[in-house]
Design an enzyme around this catalytic site. Sequence first.
Site, PDB file in Angstrom:
ATOM      1  CG  HIS A   1      -4.574   0.099   3.681  1.00  0.00           C
ATOM      2  ND1 HIS A   1      -3.937  -0.928   3.040  1.00  0.00           N
ATOM      3  CD2 HIS A   1      -5.379   0.682   2.745  1.00  0.00           C
ATOM      4  CE1 HIS A   1      -4.328  -0.989   1.780  1.00  0.00           C
ATOM      5  NE2 HIS A   1      -5.211  -0.020   1.569  1.00  0.00           N
TER       6      HIS A   1
ATOM      7  CG  HIS B   1      -6.492   0.527  -2.051  1.00  0.00           C
ATOM      8  ND1 HIS B   1      -6.685  -0.271  -0.947  1.00  0.00           N
ATOM      9  CD2 HIS B   1      -7.551   0.258  -2.870  1.00  0.00           C
ATOM     10  CE1 HIS B   1      -7.800  -0.974  -1.088  1.00  0.00           C
ATOM     11  NE2 HIS B   1      -8.344  -0.673  -2.251  1.00  0.00           N
TER      12      HIS B   1
ATOM     13  CB  CYS C   1      -0.984  -0.021   1.170  1.00  0.00           C
ATOM     14  SG  CYS C   1      -0.231   0.091   2.816  1.00  0.00           S
TER      15      CYS C   1
END
Length: 341
Positions: free
Chosen positions: A305, A317, A257
């Site tokens: 994240h 993402h 990520c």
Amino acid sequence: MASHRRPSASGFDRGARVTLLSAAAATAAAALGTAPAGADPAGGPAATRAQVDRLYEQAEKATERYNEAGEHADELRAQVARARDRAARGQEDINRMRDTLGSVAGAQYRSGGVDPALALLLSGDPDTYLDRAAVLDRLGDREAAVLSDLRRAQRRLGQERAEAARKLSELERTRSALARHKRTVEAKLATAERLLASLPASERAAYDRASRSGRIPDLSGGAGPSSARAAAAVAAAQSAVGRPYVWGANGPSGFDCSGLTQWSYAQAGVGLPRTSQAQRYAGQQVPLSQARPGDLVTYRSDASHVAMYVGNGQVVHAPYPGAAVRYDPVGMMPIASVTRP
């Protein structure tokens, strides 16, 4: 990595900044917990999917610790190289000063070391003797100065060598932390794979959640990017759609990520930190209602994240292992912050 079926959270957690590497390494095992050995027969597919979600979330947190340790190791390697270079230059300075002292000592030895008063009495040319004595006096002063410089240089060299040794020791500890985090991530992911394999084929297919097509959603409406750099970063992130999630990777063939957001902004000439926790503070924090394409959206209270906002309530993402870089709704998980680099 964690399930994107969670409800969105309004408001942002103003929690503590990124923890130091030493604290992260010390608490990693406790924070990540023990991986389940297999699916719960009594719970059925739903319980298995929930376990997989938890494992992916834990693995992502371990991945970010791994990324942090890797970034720290890179910094330490550079510091060790600089310390060694300074020590090498210090040793060269000492060698030159020793050569100078040796030359002065040789000149004095060749002069015979005769008492100055007696040498004057024995000299057939007092004027020549006095000139020579003045030169020897100057040599003596120079010798004393060089000797003082030598002692200072030796102290500095000792300090440089000690600093290099400390950095090397810290680098070894960081390498050990990297290995621990790597084992943790791999164990979590292996357990998640076993759990998914235990599901019926239809349940495994159902687990592959929304936004599978990779097609660009409707991003019209709302404000455009806040800068030309943000626009370039958005274009880079969109070009990565469809590439695989690879933990610990920051492109260009695969991403985790924070690796995706770091790589995307690098294509725009902007350097971002390696971890999602550090990226959270790599710019101005703004309300979600004011998000613009290129802003970084971090999730969960620990910002473990990160995604890039691309407009109209959508982000790009790298979600979790086995899934490609993709678009998802910005509210896919509880939001920690929105940051404008």
